[in-house]
Write a protein that holds these residues in place. Structure first.
Motif, PDB file in Angstrom:
ATOM      1  N   ASP A  86      10.637 -15.427   8.728  1.00 39.06           N
ATOM      2  CA  ASP A  86       9.246 -15.425   8.461  1.00 39.06           C
ATOM      3  C   ASP A  86       8.655 -14.762   6.992  1.00 39.06           C
ATOM      4  O   ASP A  86       9.746 -14.484   6.231  1.00 39.06           O
ATOM      5  N   HIS A  87       7.607 -14.886   6.947  1.00 39.37           N
ATOM      6  CA  HIS A  87       6.934 -14.515   5.449  1.00 39.37           C
ATOM      7  C   HIS A  87       5.716 -14.006   5.447  1.00 39.37           C
ATOM      8  O   HIS A  87       5.027 -14.384   6.439  1.00 39.37           O
ATOM      9  N   LEU A  88       5.241 -13.096   4.593  1.00 39.04           N
ATOM     10  CA  LEU A  88       4.119 -12.538   4.578  1.00 39.04           C
ATOM     11  C   LEU A  88       3.466 -12.481   3.306  1.00 39.04           C
ATOM     12  O   LEU A  88       4.185 -12.270   2.436  1.00 39.04           O
ATOM     13  N   TYR A  89       1.973 -12.730   3.003  1.00 41.19           N
ATOM     14  CA  TYR A  89       1.377 -12.777   1.698  1.00 41.19           C
ATOM     15  C   TYR A  89       0.868 -11.191   1.554  1.00 41.19           C
ATOM     16  O   TYR A  89       0.162 -10.698   2.109  1.00 41.19           O
ATOM     17  N   SER A  90       1.713 -10.657   0.335  1.00 37.07           N
ATOM     18  CA  SER A  90       1.394  -9.271   0.369  1.00 37.07           C
ATOM     19  C   SER A  90       0.110  -8.784   0.111  1.00 37.07           C
ATOM     20  O   SER A  90      -0.446  -7.937   0.326  1.00 37.07           O
ATOM     21  N   SER A  91      -0.791  -9.584  -0.936  1.00 36.11           N
ATOM     22  CA  SER A  91      -1.838  -9.107  -1.193  1.00 36.11           C
ATOM     23  C   SER A  91      -3.056  -9.489  -0.190  1.00 36.11           C
ATOM     24  O   SER A  91      -4.118  -9.062  -0.054  1.00 36.11           O
ATOM     25  N   LEU A  92      -2.572 -10.422   0.792  1.00 38.37           N
ATOM     26  CA  LEU A  92      -3.486 -10.683   2.397  1.00 38.37           C
ATOM     27  C   LEU A  92      -3.123  -9.945   3.424  1.00 38.37           C
ATOM     28  O   LEU A  92      -3.603  -9.897   4.425  1.00 38.37           O
ATOM     29  N   SER A  93      -2.150  -8.850   3.193  1.00 35.19           N
ATOM     30  CA  SER A  93      -1.783  -8.163   4.505  1.00 35.19           C
ATOM     31  C   SER A  93      -1.722  -6.716   4.169  1.00 35.19           C
ATOM     32  O   SER A  93      -2.053  -6.267   3.461  1.00 35.19           O
ATOM     33  N   SER A  94      -0.996  -5.957   5.337  1.00 34.98           N
ATOM     34  CA  SER A  94      -1.114  -4.431   5.524  1.00 34.98           C
ATOM     35  C   SER A  94       0.175  -4.138   6.132  1.00 34.98           C
ATOM     36  O   SER A  94       0.537  -4.996   6.885  1.00 34.98           O
ATOM     37  N   GLY A 130       0.783  -1.187   0.097  1.00 33.76           N
ATOM     38  CA  GLY A 130       0.071  -0.052   0.136  1.00 33.76           C
ATOM     39  C   GLY A 130       0.950   1.225   0.154  1.00 33.76           C
ATOM     40  O   GLY A 130       1.889   1.387   0.500  1.00 33.76           O
ATOM     41  N   LYS A 131       0.419   2.225  -0.521  1.00 31.50           N
ATOM     42  CA  LYS A 131       0.986   3.655  -0.855  1.00 31.50           C
ATOM     43  C   LYS A 131       1.428   4.035   0.604  1.00 31.50           C
ATOM     44  O   LYS A 131       2.467   5.249   0.640  1.00 31.50           O
ATOM     45  N   ASN A 132       0.806   3.746   1.781  1.00 30.07           N
ATOM     46  CA  ASN A 132       1.244   4.267   2.907  1.00 30.07           C
ATOM     47  C   ASN A 132       2.259   3.617   3.881  1.00 30.07           C
ATOM     48  O   ASN A 132       2.668   3.790   4.975  1.00 30.07           O
ATOM     49  N   LEU A 133       2.915   2.552   3.182  1.00 32.12           N
ATOM     50  CA  LEU A 133       3.650   1.664   3.790  1.00 32.12           C
ATOM     51  C   LEU A 133       5.144   2.290   4.304  1.00 32.12           C
ATOM     52  O   LEU A 133       5.392   2.266   5.378  1.00 32.12           O
ATOM     53  N   GLU A 134       5.664   3.154   3.319  1.00 34.17           N
ATOM     54  CA  GLU A 134       6.909   3.794   3.818  1.00 34.17           C
ATOM     55  C   GLU A 134       6.735   4.628   4.900  1.00 34.17           C
ATOM     56  O   GLU A 134       7.386   4.703   6.076  1.00 34.17           O
ATOM     57  N   ASN A 135       5.438   5.565   5.017  1.00 39.92           N
ATOM     58  CA  ASN A 135       5.320   6.425   6.151  1.00 39.92           C
ATOM     59  C   ASN A 135       5.081   5.640   7.366  1.00 39.92           C
ATOM     60  O   ASN A 135       5.570   6.023   8.319  1.00 39.92           O
ATOM     61  N   ILE A 136       4.409   4.596   7.447  1.00 41.90           N
ATOM     62  CA  ILE A 136       3.868   3.914   8.641  1.00 41.90           C
ATOM     63  C   ILE A 136       5.136   3.297   9.195  1.00 41.90           C
ATOM     64  O   ILE A 136       5.517   3.257  10.307  1.00 41.90           O
ATOM     65  N   LEU A 137       6.087   2.581   8.289  1.00 43.05           N
ATOM     66  CA  LEU A 137       7.307   2.116   8.751  1.00 43.05           C
ATOM     67  C   LEU A 137       8.080   2.852   9.313  1.00 43.05           C
ATOM     68  O   LEU A 137       8.710   2.831  10.446  1.00 43.05           O
ATOM     69  N   LYS A 138       8.212   4.289   8.714  1.00 39.86           N
ATOM     70  CA  LYS A 138       9.229   5.201   9.110  1.00 39.86           C
ATOM     71  C   LYS A 138       8.721   5.875  10.842  1.00 39.86           C
ATOM     72  O   LYS A 138       9.727   6.431  11.258  1.00 39.86           O
TER      73      LYS A 138
END
Length: 224
Positions: free
Chosen positions: A98-106, A14-22
Protein backbone atom coordinates in the motif's frame (compact mmCIF):
# COMPACT_ATOMS: atom_id res chain seq x y z
CA UNK A 1 3.15 -6.84 19.61
CA UNK A 2 3.84 -6.30 15.90
CA UNK A 3 7.24 -4.86 15.11
CA UNK A 4 7.72 -2.05 12.57
CA UNK A 5 10.68 -0.38 10.92
CA UNK A 6 10.30 3.13 9.48
CA UNK A 7 13.12 4.22 7.19
CA UNK A 8 12.78 7.95 6.69
CA UNK A 9 12.07 11.20 8.47
CA UNK A 10 10.60 10.33 11.92
CA UNK A 11 8.32 13.37 11.65
CA UNK A 12 7.20 12.72 8.06
CA UNK A 13 3.56 12.67 9.26
CA UNK A 14 4.02 15.13 12.10
CA UNK A 15 6.20 15.47 15.16
CA UNK A 16 4.05 13.04 17.17
CA UNK A 17 4.42 10.17 14.72
CA UNK A 18 7.19 8.42 16.62
CA UNK A 19 5.32 8.47 19.93
CA UNK A 20 2.01 7.40 18.38
CA UNK A 21 3.57 4.48 16.53
CA UNK A 22 5.43 3.31 19.63
CA UNK A 23 2.21 3.31 21.61
CA UNK A 24 0.74 0.77 19.21
CA UNK A 25 3.72 -1.13 17.81
CA UNK A 26 7.27 -2.05 18.70
CA UNK A 27 8.81 0.52 16.37
CA UNK A 28 12.34 1.27 15.24
CA UNK A 29 13.47 4.20 13.09
CA UNK A 30 16.29 4.69 10.61
CA UNK A 31 16.39 8.38 9.77
CA UNK A 32 19.21 8.31 7.21
CA UNK A 33 19.65 6.45 3.94
CA UNK A 34 21.14 3.03 4.77
CA UNK A 35 24.52 2.55 3.12
CA UNK A 36 24.05 -1.20 2.80
CA UNK A 37 20.70 -2.92 2.41
CA UNK A 38 22.24 -6.08 3.80
CA UNK A 39 22.66 -4.35 7.14
CA UNK A 40 18.88 -4.01 7.58
CA UNK A 41 17.51 -6.91 9.70
CA UNK A 42 14.28 -7.39 7.73
CA UNK A 43 13.57 -10.71 9.43
CA UNK A 44 13.07 -8.87 12.74
CA UNK A 45 10.03 -6.90 11.51
CA UNK A 46 6.42 -7.51 10.52
CA UNK A 47 6.14 -4.30 8.50
CA UNK A 48 8.39 -1.84 6.73
CA UNK A 49 7.44 1.83 6.16
CA UNK A 50 9.52 3.60 3.50
CA UNK A 51 9.71 7.39 3.13
CA UNK A 52 10.08 7.94 -0.61
CA UNK A 53 10.83 11.66 -0.10
CA UNK A 54 14.04 10.73 1.73
CA UNK A 55 14.97 7.52 -0.08
CA UNK A 56 13.79 8.24 -3.63
CA UNK A 57 14.30 5.29 -6.00
CA UNK A 58 16.53 3.56 -3.45
CA UNK A 59 13.32 2.76 -1.57
CA UNK A 60 12.26 0.54 -4.48
CA UNK A 61 15.46 -1.47 -4.14
CA UNK A 62 14.91 -1.81 -0.40
CA UNK A 63 11.35 -3.02 -1.00
CA UNK A 64 12.41 -5.56 -3.64
CA UNK A 65 15.15 -6.91 -1.38
CA UNK A 66 12.84 -7.20 1.63
CA UNK A 67 10.10 -8.94 -0.34
CA UNK A 68 12.52 -11.27 -2.09
CA UNK A 69 13.94 -12.67 1.11
CA UNK A 70 10.94 -12.14 3.41
CA UNK A 71 7.75 -12.26 1.30
CA UNK A 72 5.51 -12.06 4.37
CA UNK A 73 6.76 -8.63 5.44
CA UNK A 74 4.27 -5.79 4.83
CA UNK A 75 5.72 -2.81 2.95
CA UNK A 76 4.01 0.60 2.90
CA UNK A 77 5.34 3.67 1.07
CA UNK A 78 4.94 7.30 2.18
CA UNK A 79 5.14 9.82 -0.64
CA UNK A 80 4.13 13.33 -1.73
CA UNK A 81 0.94 14.07 -3.66
CA UNK A 82 2.78 15.40 -6.73
CA UNK A 83 4.63 12.16 -7.35
CA UNK A 84 4.22 10.82 -10.93
CA UNK A 85 1.76 8.00 -11.43
CA UNK A 86 4.51 5.79 -12.84
CA UNK A 87 6.36 5.97 -9.53
CA UNK A 88 3.22 4.80 -7.73
CA UNK A 89 3.04 1.87 -10.14
CA UNK A 90 6.72 1.20 -9.45
CA UNK A 91 5.88 0.90 -5.73
CA UNK A 92 3.58 -2.01 -6.43
CA UNK A 93 5.85 -3.54 -9.04
CA UNK A 94 8.56 -3.68 -6.38
CA UNK A 95 6.21 -5.54 -4.02
CA UNK A 96 4.53 -2.78 -1.96
CA UNK A 97 1.29 -3.59 -0.17
CA UNK A 98 0.00 0.00 0.00
CA UNK A 99 0.99 3.68 -0.04
CA UNK A 100 -0.03 6.92 1.66
CA UNK A 101 0.32 10.55 0.59
CA UNK A 102 2.22 12.13 3.47
CA UNK A 103 0.78 15.63 3.03
CA UNK A 104 -2.80 14.33 3.13
CA UNK A 105 -2.32 11.83 5.92
CA UNK A 106 -1.83 11.69 9.67
CA UNK A 107 -0.43 9.20 12.17
CA UNK A 108 -4.02 8.10 12.87
CA UNK A 109 -4.59 7.28 9.20
CA UNK A 110 -1.29 5.40 9.03
CA UNK A 111 -2.32 3.34 12.07
CA UNK A 112 -5.64 2.55 10.41
CA UNK A 113 -3.89 1.47 7.22
CA UNK A 114 -1.53 -0.77 9.17
CA UNK A 115 -4.40 -2.27 11.14
CA UNK A 116 -6.23 -3.15 7.90
CA UNK A 117 -3.10 -4.59 6.31
CA UNK A 118 -2.33 -6.78 9.31
CA UNK A 119 -5.96 -7.93 9.56
CA UNK A 120 -6.19 -8.88 5.90
CA UNK A 121 -2.70 -10.31 5.54
CA UNK A 122 -2.50 -14.09 5.77
CA UNK A 123 1.07 -15.25 5.20
CA UNK A 124 1.60 -18.64 3.71
CA UNK A 125 1.87 -21.37 6.32
CA UNK A 126 1.81 -24.44 4.12
CA UNK A 127 3.74 -26.00 1.27
CA UNK A 128 2.12 -28.68 -0.85
CA UNK A 129 2.77 -30.57 -4.08
CA UNK A 130 1.94 -34.02 -5.42
CA UNK A 131 4.61 -35.62 -3.23
CA UNK A 132 4.78 -33.69 0.02
CA UNK A 133 2.65 -31.55 2.33
CA UNK A 134 4.27 -29.38 4.98
CA UNK A 135 2.09 -27.53 7.52
CA UNK A 136 4.15 -24.94 9.39
CA UNK A 137 1.37 -24.04 11.83
CA UNK A 138 0.84 -27.54 13.17
CA UNK A 139 4.42 -28.68 12.43
CA UNK A 140 3.16 -31.76 10.60
CA UNK A 141 4.33 -33.34 7.38
CA UNK A 142 2.93 -35.96 5.03
CA UNK A 143 5.13 -37.54 2.37
CA UNK A 144 3.45 -39.76 -0.20
CA UNK A 145 0.52 -40.25 2.17
CA UNK A 146 2.64 -41.15 5.19
CA UNK A 147 3.04 -38.90 8.24
CA UNK A 148 6.68 -37.93 8.68
CA UNK A 149 8.39 -36.27 11.64
CA UNK A 150 10.72 -33.29 11.53
CA UNK A 151 12.25 -31.38 14.42
CA UNK A 152 11.16 -27.75 15.00
CA UNK A 153 14.52 -26.60 13.65
CA UNK A 154 14.10 -28.74 10.54
CA UNK A 155 10.60 -27.30 10.04
CA UNK A 156 12.04 -23.79 10.36
CA UNK A 157 14.59 -24.51 7.66
CA UNK A 158 11.98 -26.21 5.46
CA UNK A 159 9.76 -23.14 5.76
CA UNK A 160 12.57 -20.76 4.82
CA UNK A 161 13.38 -22.80 1.73
CA UNK A 162 9.98 -24.00 0.49
CA UNK A 163 8.20 -20.64 0.84
CA UNK A 164 10.97 -18.96 -1.17
CA UNK A 165 11.10 -21.32 -4.17
CA UNK A 166 13.65 -20.83 -6.94
CA UNK A 167 15.41 -18.27 -4.78
CA UNK A 168 19.01 -18.74 -3.72
CA UNK A 169 19.27 -18.40 0.07
CA UNK A 170 22.83 -17.89 1.20
CA UNK A 171 24.34 -19.98 3.97
CA UNK A 172 24.88 -16.81 6.00
CA UNK A 173 21.23 -15.86 5.63
CA UNK A 174 20.04 -19.32 6.69
CA UNK A 175 22.38 -19.41 9.67
CA UNK A 176 21.22 -15.94 10.74
CA UNK A 177 17.54 -16.84 10.31
CA UNK A 178 17.87 -20.07 12.30
CA UNK A 179 19.44 -18.19 15.21
CA UNK A 180 16.65 -18.03 17.79
CA UNK A 181 15.75 -15.34 20.33
CA UNK A 182 17.45 -17.27 23.14
CA UNK A 183 20.78 -16.94 21.41
CA UNK A 184 20.94 -20.57 20.27
CA UNK A 185 22.70 -20.60 16.94
CA UNK A 186 23.37 -23.16 14.25
CA UNK A 187 26.94 -23.78 13.16
CA UNK A 188 27.83 -24.41 9.51
CA UNK A 189 28.54 -28.10 10.13
CA UNK A 190 25.14 -28.45 11.82
CA UNK A 191 23.43 -26.78 8.85
CA UNK A 192 25.04 -29.37 6.57
CA UNK A 193 23.71 -32.17 8.77
CA UNK A 194 20.18 -30.71 8.89
CA UNK A 195 20.09 -30.35 5.10
CA UNK A 196 21.29 -33.94 4.74
CA UNK A 197 18.60 -35.29 7.11
CA UNK A 198 15.85 -33.37 5.33
CA UNK A 199 16.99 -34.53 1.90
CA UNK A 200 17.02 -38.14 3.05
CA UNK A 201 13.31 -37.91 3.93
CA UNK A 202 11.85 -35.73 1.17
CA UNK A 203 13.86 -36.46 -1.97
CA UNK A 204 12.66 -38.96 -4.55
CA UNK A 205 14.63 -40.89 -7.14
CA UNK A 206 13.63 -38.36 -9.79
CA UNK A 207 13.62 -35.10 -7.86
CA UNK A 208 15.85 -33.35 -5.35
CA UNK A 209 14.09 -30.44 -3.65
CA UNK A 210 17.08 -28.68 -2.12
CA UNK A 211 19.64 -27.70 -4.72
CA UNK A 212 23.13 -26.79 -3.55
CA UNK A 213 24.45 -23.58 -5.08
CA UNK A 214 28.13 -24.20 -4.52
CA UNK A 215 29.96 -21.49 -2.65
CA UNK A 216 26.73 -19.60 -1.97
CA UNK A 217 23.88 -21.55 -0.37
CA UNK A 218 20.75 -23.49 -1.27
CA UNK A 219 17.62 -23.20 -3.40
CA UNK A 220 14.25 -24.97 -3.21
CA UNK A 221 13.06 -26.34 -6.56
CA UNK A 222 9.64 -27.63 -7.56
CA UNK A 223 9.23 -31.23 -8.75
CA UNK A 224 8.65 -31.47 -12.48
Amino acid sequence: MKKLLLIGNPSVLGKNLENILKQNYDTDFISTVPRQIGSIPFNSYNALILDFTLLHNYSLTICKTAKKHFPNIIVLFLCSTNIPEQIILDFYESGADDHLYSSLSSPALLLKKLDILFTNYHPASKYEDSHITLNFDSLTAVIEGTATSFTPLEFKLLKLLSLNPNTVLTRQYLLYSLWDRNGNYVEETSLNSIICRIRHRIDTENHHYIKTIYGIGYMWTFPS
